[in-house]
Design a protein around this motif. Structure first.
Motif, PDB file in Angstrom:
ATOM      1  N   GLU A   1      42.448  11.561  57.517  1.00  0.00           N
ATOM      2  CA  GLU A   1      41.357  12.464  57.894  1.00  0.00           C
ATOM      3  C   GLU A   1      40.008  11.875  57.535  1.00  0.00           C
ATOM      4  O   GLU A   1      39.002  12.476  57.745  1.00  0.00           O
ATOM      5  CB  GLU A   1      41.552  13.816  57.236  1.00  0.00           C
TER       6      GLU A   1
ATOM      7  N   HIS B   1      38.828  19.112  50.518  1.00  0.00           N
ATOM      8  CA  HIS B   1      39.437  17.810  50.601  1.00  0.00           C
ATOM      9  C   HIS B   1      40.535  17.842  51.648  1.00  0.00           C
ATOM     10  O   HIS B   1      41.064  18.884  51.975  1.00  0.00           O
ATOM     11  CB  HIS B   1      40.002  17.349  49.250  1.00  0.00           C
TER      12      HIS B   1
ATOM     13  N   LYS C   1      29.956  17.153  48.976  1.00  0.00           N
ATOM     14  CA  LYS C   1      29.543  15.814  49.381  1.00  0.00           C
ATOM     15  C   LYS C   1      30.174  15.414  50.708  1.00  0.00           C
ATOM     16  O   LYS C   1      31.366  15.603  50.928  1.00  0.00           O
ATOM     17  CB  LYS C   1      29.935  14.809  48.287  1.00  0.00           C
ATOM     18  N   VAL C   2      29.360  14.840  51.601  1.00  0.00           N
ATOM     19  CA  VAL C   2      29.861  14.393  52.893  1.00  0.00           C
ATOM     20  C   VAL C   2      30.906  13.298  52.689  1.00  0.00           C
ATOM     21  O   VAL C   2      30.675  12.308  51.994  1.00  0.00           O
ATOM     22  CB  VAL C   2      28.713  13.869  53.781  1.00  0.00           C
ATOM     23  N   MET C   3      32.065  13.509  53.295  1.00  0.00           N
ATOM     24  CA  MET C   3      33.135  12.517  53.294  1.00  0.00           C
ATOM     25  C   MET C   3      33.226  11.899  54.686  1.00  0.00           C
ATOM     26  O   MET C   3      32.648  12.407  55.648  1.00  0.00           O
ATOM     27  CB  MET C   3      34.464  13.170  52.911  1.00  0.00           C
ATOM     28  N   GLU C   4      33.987  10.807  54.780  1.00  0.00           N
ATOM     29  CA  GLU C   4      34.102  10.122  56.076  1.00  0.00           C
ATOM     30  C   GLU C   4      34.622  11.059  57.149  1.00  0.00           C
ATOM     31  O   GLU C   4      34.177  11.028  58.295  1.00  0.00           O
ATOM     32  CB  GLU C   4      35.012   8.900  55.918  1.00  0.00           C
ATOM     33  N   TRP C   5      35.568  11.947  56.772  1.00  0.00           N
ATOM     34  CA  TRP C   5      36.135  12.832  57.781  1.00  0.00           C
ATOM     35  C   TRP C   5      35.121  13.839  58.309  1.00  0.00           C
ATOM     36  O   TRP C   5      35.207  14.264  59.471  1.00  0.00           O
ATOM     37  CB  TRP C   5      37.396  13.532  57.268  1.00  0.00           C
ATOM     38  N   HIS C   6      34.127  14.212  57.487  1.00  0.00           N
ATOM     39  CA  HIS C   6      33.086  15.117  57.978  1.00  0.00           C
ATOM     40  C   HIS C   6      32.356  14.506  59.168  1.00  0.00           C
ATOM     41  O   HIS C   6      32.000  15.196  60.121  1.00  0.00           O
ATOM     42  CB  HIS C   6      32.051  15.410  56.879  1.00  0.00           C
ATOM     43  N   THR C   7      32.094  13.197  59.090  1.00  0.00           N
ATOM     44  CA  THR C   7      31.298  12.540  60.133  1.00  0.00           C
ATOM     45  C   THR C   7      32.038  12.469  61.459  1.00  0.00           C
ATOM     46  O   THR C   7      31.417  12.216  62.494  1.00  0.00           O
ATOM     47  CB  THR C   7      30.889  11.131  59.689  1.00  0.00           C
ATOM     48  N   ARG C   8      33.354  12.677  61.440  1.00  0.00           N
ATOM     49  CA  ARG C   8      34.092  12.732  62.697  1.00  0.00           C
ATOM     50  C   ARG C   8      33.891  14.073  63.394  1.00  0.00           C
ATOM     51  O   ARG C   8      34.041  14.178  64.608  1.00  0.00           O
ATOM     52  CB  ARG C   8      35.584  12.519  62.454  1.00  0.00           C
TER      53      ARG C   8
ATOM     54  N   SER D   1      33.465  17.019  46.433  1.00  0.00           N
ATOM     55  CA  SER D   1      33.480  17.996  47.498  1.00  0.00           C
ATOM     56  C   SER D   1      34.468  19.113  47.169  1.00  0.00           C
ATOM     57  O   SER D   1      35.565  18.860  46.692  1.00  0.00           O
ATOM     58  CB  SER D   1      33.888  17.306  48.797  1.00  0.00           C
TER      59      SER D   1
ATOM     60  N   ASP E   1      27.519  15.358  63.294  1.00  0.00           N
ATOM     61  CA  ASP E   1      26.467  14.439  62.864  1.00  0.00           C
ATOM     62  C   ASP E   1      25.298  15.211  62.251  1.00  0.00           C
ATOM     63  O   ASP E   1      24.227  14.654  61.997  1.00  0.00           O
ATOM     64  CB  ASP E   1      25.981  13.561  64.022  1.00  0.00           C
TER      65      ASP E   1
END
Length: 363
Positions: free
Chosen positions: A363, A357, A301-308, A354, A311
């Motif tokens: 992060e 982690h 699952k996409v976490m907030e840190w992935h979006t950094r 996810s 995109d």
């Protein structure tokens, strides 16, 4: 043309055919026999069915399915598998395939589900008739094209500045960072043991889900990574602060991509530091420089840190096939009523956590 069923405990006897079917369809490392066989051995209960579809002597589809409950079958889906164990040749009508398999399975199956499908591997089928799809989770990847400098300059200032400050802080304190990459088969058992020790010191130990060399997870990852390493397709990343192991990635490779299966870190590291992010930066630098792979896949699952970091996000999905159209309609009504009561729809399993982690505070 017909489906043939075998006990999945006989997978080894069909591994070569499975590998060929994967090569001609998804070509995913996650569906290689080196991944599937230890998965079945450690997490199967012996009731799973290996299903094979042939037409005029040509093998066109294979999968592993199990009875979930009375009237419902679905693909075998341990949490260690990011995608379902199912593949079919391009151009085949999935609804027709599933209808024929539903009639072949024991008992009177009313629904057959393919869980955790990836649109990167197979286009999402259009709903209709007895078939519908359900969103699962959003997942992320990084395309490894061009230079690392261009990629890094396209990231947000917060990420770049934060990691720059962390490196400056470590340097000021005289702490040397080091990334170690292990690829040899004989290194995998020790790597999984190191991973288990790091993970067992954190929150997963409290839940009883941490890897240990002697539990099913430990045995699976050791055997699976050894299998991939024997053909040069496994990589374990360790990250060190001086002599302290602070972060690890377990990865497999194939079909032009590297897949990060699991990530862990030392939770005793101060929250002002992000060892997994520092490791990820150096890993990406290396991958962009080598140009061996077209993409880095995270799965989970996409976490907030992935979006950094990217995109590039896509939605994975489930496929449900019903024996008769009226069952689809009744199931849809039941799900609508469940939604009104605030319950989870029966056709939408809870998103898995996810597999990766990181330090949640930074992060």
């Amino acid at each position: 043309m017909s489906w043939t069923l075998y006990p999945a405990t006989q997978f080894a006897a069909h591994a070569a055919r499975w590998a060929e079917c994967n090569r001609r369809s998804t070509a995913s490392p996650l569906l290689e026999p080196d991944f599937v066989h230890p998965l079945l051995r450690e997490f199967g209960n012996g009731d799973e069915q290996l299903v094979c579809y042939e037409r005029q002597g040509e093998l066109l589809a294979m999968g592993i399915v199990a009875r979930r409950r009375r009237g419902v079958w679905e693909t075998f889906q341990p949490s260690q598998a990011p995608v379902s164990l199912w593949m079919h040749a391009p151009g085949l009508n999935l609804s027709t395939l599933l209808a024929e398999l539903t009639r072949k399975l024991p008992g009177l199956p009313l629904m057959l589900g393919l869980t955790q499908r990836d649109p990167q591997l197979e286009p999402r089928p259009a709903p209709g008739g007895c078939l519908r799809t359900v969103d699962y989770i959003d997942t992320a990847r990084i395309t490894l094209a061009g230079s690392f400098e261009d990629y890094w300059n396209a990231r947000g200032k917060n990420l770049r500045n934060n990691l720059k400050k962390q490196r400056a802080k470590l340097q000021k304190e005289g702490v040397a960072t080091r990334m170690q990459v292990s690829r040899a088969p004989e290194e995998m058992a020790a790597a999984v043991a190191d991973y288990g020790r790091l993970e067992s010191a954190g929150w997963k130990a409290q839940l009883g889900t941490a890897i240990h060399p002697e539990n099913a997870q430990g045995r699976f990852y050791t055997a699976m990574l050894e299998g991939f390493a024997r053909r040069g397709a496994a990589a374990v990343y360790r990250y060190w602060f001086d002599n302290q192991l602070v972060a690890m990635d377990l990865c497999i490779e194939g079909d032009g991509c590297m897949i990060v299966l699991k990530t862990t870190y030392d939770e005793t590291v101060p929250s002002s530091l992000s060892p997994t992010m520092l490791m990820r930066e150096e890993c990406c630098q290396q991958l962009f420089a080598e140009q061996r792979f077209a993409r880095l896949e995270f799965y989970g699952k996409v976490m907030e840190w992935h979006t950094r970091w990217t995109d590039e996000i896509r939605t994975m999905y489930h496929v449900n096939h019903y024996r008769w159209p009226v069952l689809l309609q009744l199931h849809a009504i039941a799900n609508q009523r469940a939604a009104l009561r605030g319950q989870r729809p029966a056709t939408a399993p809870a998103p898995a956590q996810s597999l990766q982690h990181g330090n949640p505070s930074t992060e």
